[in-house]
Scaffold this active site. Structure first.
Site, PDB file in Angstrom:
ATOM      1  N   CYS A  41       0.837  -1.207   0.000  1.00 20.79           N
ATOM      2  CA  CYS A  41       0.000   0.000   0.000  1.00 20.79           C
ATOM      3  C   CYS A  41       0.871   1.256   0.000  1.00 20.79           C
ATOM      4  O   CYS A  41       0.593   2.225  -0.715  1.00 20.79           O
ATOM      5  CB  CYS A  41      -0.923   0.007   1.211  1.00 20.79           C
ATOM      6  SG  CYS A  41      -2.090  -1.368   1.283  1.00 20.79           S
ATOM      7  N   ASP A 440      30.720  18.707  22.109  1.00 24.38           N
ATOM      8  CA  ASP A 440      31.007  20.109  22.373  1.00 24.38           C
ATOM      9  C   ASP A 440      30.966  20.271  23.898  1.00 24.38           C
ATOM     10  O   ASP A 440      30.379  19.441  24.599  1.00 24.38           O
ATOM     11  CB  ASP A 440      29.958  20.984  21.692  1.00 24.38           C
ATOM     12  CG  ASP A 440      30.079  22.444  22.085  1.00 24.38           C
ATOM     13  OD1 ASP A 440      31.188  22.986  21.987  1.00 24.38           O
ATOM     14  OD2 ASP A 440      29.064  23.013  22.518  1.00 24.38           O
TER      15      ASP A 440
END
Length: 715
Positions: A41, A440
């Site tokens: 589908c 970071d």
């Protein structure tokens, strides 16, 4: 009969909204697809829409039974619906702001059909027992007629989910998984009617109705398991408020959420959910963010505090001035991101798609070959047809079609409940391959705090004006330390990636940022015109859960790095505190990208975790990426996953969940392959009746779904 509402997330729009959508020529149209249920589908819908002029993209979300259509030029929703109906798919336009996730019409409809087919099956079985016990002649014929009067209406009604989908596919000259299922049911019933009319001794009404019953149970359990997988997009949609109390010139008026505009004043009483992003204009209270971010600790809200759609007001009435409404709210953007992520294909899904695409022609050829071979061998048309019907049913690759969606949806739901938003559908697959993590520092592993004493009065007002709307953690820390200061009037404000902020103040250029940018020693400074820059004292504290996160990821076999734009002394202090051996300080944005690329070139799979505008390039260069919710917009846009709360603790299980998800996907493929390797020869050899075939097919699908739900337990 036809279901008017086919899934819990599907509510149709009336004619007026259709015309409005067409008139606006919107860039995105959402359609409900109540009849879809398998990979075939998905492929059919996307192929049909992608071939239309003006359609830029089409993404089907099987869990929510909808397709999101991106348009490159104005296109009427009716045209999309007509195209899908020609392709054999029922479609309706959705107003996504009015979705009612609590409606379960589809589930109730399946239960009704299961009850009717089960009742019919029991009665037909009782009549069959009488025949098997020796009823002959007129008595046998009477029992066959009674069985037909019970079974045929039951099959016609209960089999509608299969018949309707099969008819749409055949009308469009296509095949899907429901075509052989419907053919098997119809053949069993038709053979039985023929035997009844000609006075034959063998009928198969019990097989036809039992087949329908077991197939419906399999489809219902498939549906329930999908609901149990808890689509994160549906959970977020449930947090939206349909009706709100708006204040106009002091008068209260209940209005629809869609009628709100930026600047409106909205009253939220204790216990009420905040409908928009905004700031508190009046009142004090405690805000519960747990359903949105996973944080259990309430936060204080007072005049000037920012609030987000989906949060709960707990203790006192608040008046909120809307800053973003409708599709621009943080909550709605999160819904969109998750919905898109659930619809994205990855490598594993592509394998399942290709396998399911060849299913229909192959299974029909197998069934035809079985019929011809057995007819030639035995000369018994009834036996040959029975074997062909069993082959049609048992070879349905539903388990293969569910292998990836079941796992990815369950994993995304688990992570969302832990406070992690998966934005990209391929993120979990890539995370499972990660062997190196680059963090970071500022805003990711640490949170800065600023001291205001070093700045004079004018400098404080300028610093506050520069930083109060900035997203970088250093800027936010400076703004927080200047609470109560009157901000200066600035113009031409700019943010310079990796450097700082600038603006115009009374004809002078003012800058706040790194010492390198301002020609000073490492640190953070404020410069007014040509005056000597004033240093702002900053102290950083480890973010909650940082130590536990780094230790857990190192224990999981990940190589952890720290790359920061901060000075060497501060970076080394944080690296030592967290036990990170590989670190680099005073790194510019382009150097972070080079650092990531060097690791990539070494054959490593890198996860980048960052939050600043200067991290955007590194986030995009990494194999996978993650940002906190406080990150800059560009950083969040470049990330695959967003952390929704302040603590880093939810990240601990992220690589474990990703690895287990990959493992379960491969297990599901193995289950599907093993099922077909065993079941197909059994069916072709004539050892499986249509009833046993239905039970086997449903069992394989349920096994795959239950295997996926193991992700909800310990990893």
């Amino acid at each position: 009969m036809t279901d008017t509402a086919a899934c819990p997330a599907c509510v149709g729009m009336p004619e007026a909204p259709l015309k409005q959508a067409a008139a606006k020529g919107t860039d995105q149209i959402v359609l409900s697809l109540p009849g879809i249920h398998c990979v075939s589908c998905i492929n059919g819908v996307e192929r049909a829409l992608s071939g239309m002029e003006g359609v830029a993209s089409a993404r089907v979300n099987l869990s929510m039974k909808r397709v999101t259509v991106g348009t490159s030029s104005p296109i009427a929703p009716e045209a999309l619906i007509d195209t899908l109906e020609l392709a054999g798919f029922e479609a309706r336009v959705l107003d996504t702001s009015l979705l009612d996730v609590g409606t379960d019409t589809y589930g109730r409809g399946l239960l009704t059909r299961i009850a009717i087919s089960g009742f019919a099956m029991m009665n037909v079985m009782l009549l069959s027992v009488a025949v098997w016990s020796g009823a002959v002649g007129a008595t046998q014929h009477l029992f066959h007629i009674i069985s037909a009067s019970i079974a045929i209406p039951a099959v016609i009604y209960a089999g509608q989910p299969f018949f309707q989908n099969a008819w749409r596919a055949l009308s469009a000259r296509k095949l899907n998984m429901d075509v052989p299922i419907s053919l098997a049911i119809v053949l069993a019933a038709a053979m039985s009617l023929y035997e009844t009319f000609v006075g034959g001794a063998q009928v198969y009404f019990d097989a036809a109705v039992s087949l329908t019953f077991f197939l419906l149970i399999g489809r219902y359990l498939d549906y329930r398991s999908r609901k149990a997988a808890a689509s994160a997009a549906a959970q977020l949609s449930a947090l939206e408020v349909p009706r709100v109390m708006r204040l106009t010139d002091g008068a209260r008026q209940m209005v629809d959420f869609a009628d709100l505009t930026v600047g409106d004043l909205i009253q939220v009483l204790p216990g009420g959910r905040i409908p928009v992003d905004g700031v508190v204009a009046e009142g004090t209270s405690q805000i519960d963010r747990s359903l949105l971010t996973g944080e259990s600790k309430p936060i204080a809200a007072r005049t000037g505090a920012a609030v987000t759609a989906g949060e709960v007001n707990m203790t006192g009435p608040l008046t909120i001035r809307a800053t973003t409404v409708g599709s621009d709210t943080t909550l709605r953007k999160m819904v969109t991101m998750v919905d898109q992520a659930e619809a994205v294909r990855n490598r594993y899904t592509a394998i399942a798609d290709r396998a399911a695409a060849v299913y229909a022609p192959v299974v029909h050829l197998l069934a035809l070959a079985a019929f011809i071979a057995w007819l030639a061998y035995s000369g018994d048309a009834r036996l040959s047809l029975n074997i062909a019907v069993a082959t049609l049913i048992i070879t349905c690759p539903c388990a293969l079609g569910l292998a990836v969606p079941a796992v990815s949806t369950t994993a995304a739901g688990r992570l969302f409940r832990a406070g992690l938003l998966v934005k990209d559908g391929t993120a979990l697959e890539r995370l499972a391959e990660v062997d190196t993590v680059v963090f970071d520092k500022t805003g990711t592993l640490t949170m800065p705090a600023a001291a205001r004493d070093a700045l004079d009065g004018k400098a404080q007002s300028i610093a506050l004006a520069l930083t109060r709307n900035a997203t970088h953690p250093v800027s936010q820390a400076i703004a927080a330390s200047l609470d109560g200061v009157m901000p200066a009037n600035l113009t031409d404000q700019k943010e310079h990636s990796g450097k700082g902020l600038s603006a115009n103040y009374e004809g002078q250029i003012v800058r706040l940022g790194s010492g390198v940018w301002l020609g000073m020693k490492p640190g953070t400074y404020l410069q007014i015109g040509s005056e000597t820059p004033q240093k702002i004292t900053l102290q950083s504290e480890l973010r909650e859960g940082a130590r536990d996160l780094v230790t857990a990821w190192q224990n999981a076999g990940l190589n952890v790095h720290l790359v920061s734009g901060d000075e060497i002394e501060e970076t080394s202090r944080v690296a030592e505190a967290l036990g990170i051996a590989n670190w680099k300080a005073a790194t510019r944005p382009e150097e972070k990208v080079s650092y990531i690329n060097a690791l990539n070139d070494a054959g490593l799979k890198v996860l980048m975790v960052g939050d600043g505008l200067n991290d955007t390039g590194a986030l995009a260069a990494a194999h996978a990426s993650l940002s906190p919710a406080t990150a800059a917009d560009a950083s969040r846009a470049a990330s695959d996953i967003v952390l929704l709360n302040d603590s880093l603790t939810p990240l601990i299980e992220l690589p474990l969940v990703a690895r287990k998800a990959r493992k379960l996907v491969m297990q599901n493929f193995a289950i599907s392959a093993a099922y077909n390797a065993v079941a197909i020869p059994i069916a072709l050899a004539g050892f499986a009746t249509p009833l046993l075939a239905a039970i086997a097919m449903s069992t394989s699908s349920i096994t795959v779904l239950l295997n996926a739900l193991r992700l909800r337990g310990r990893v």
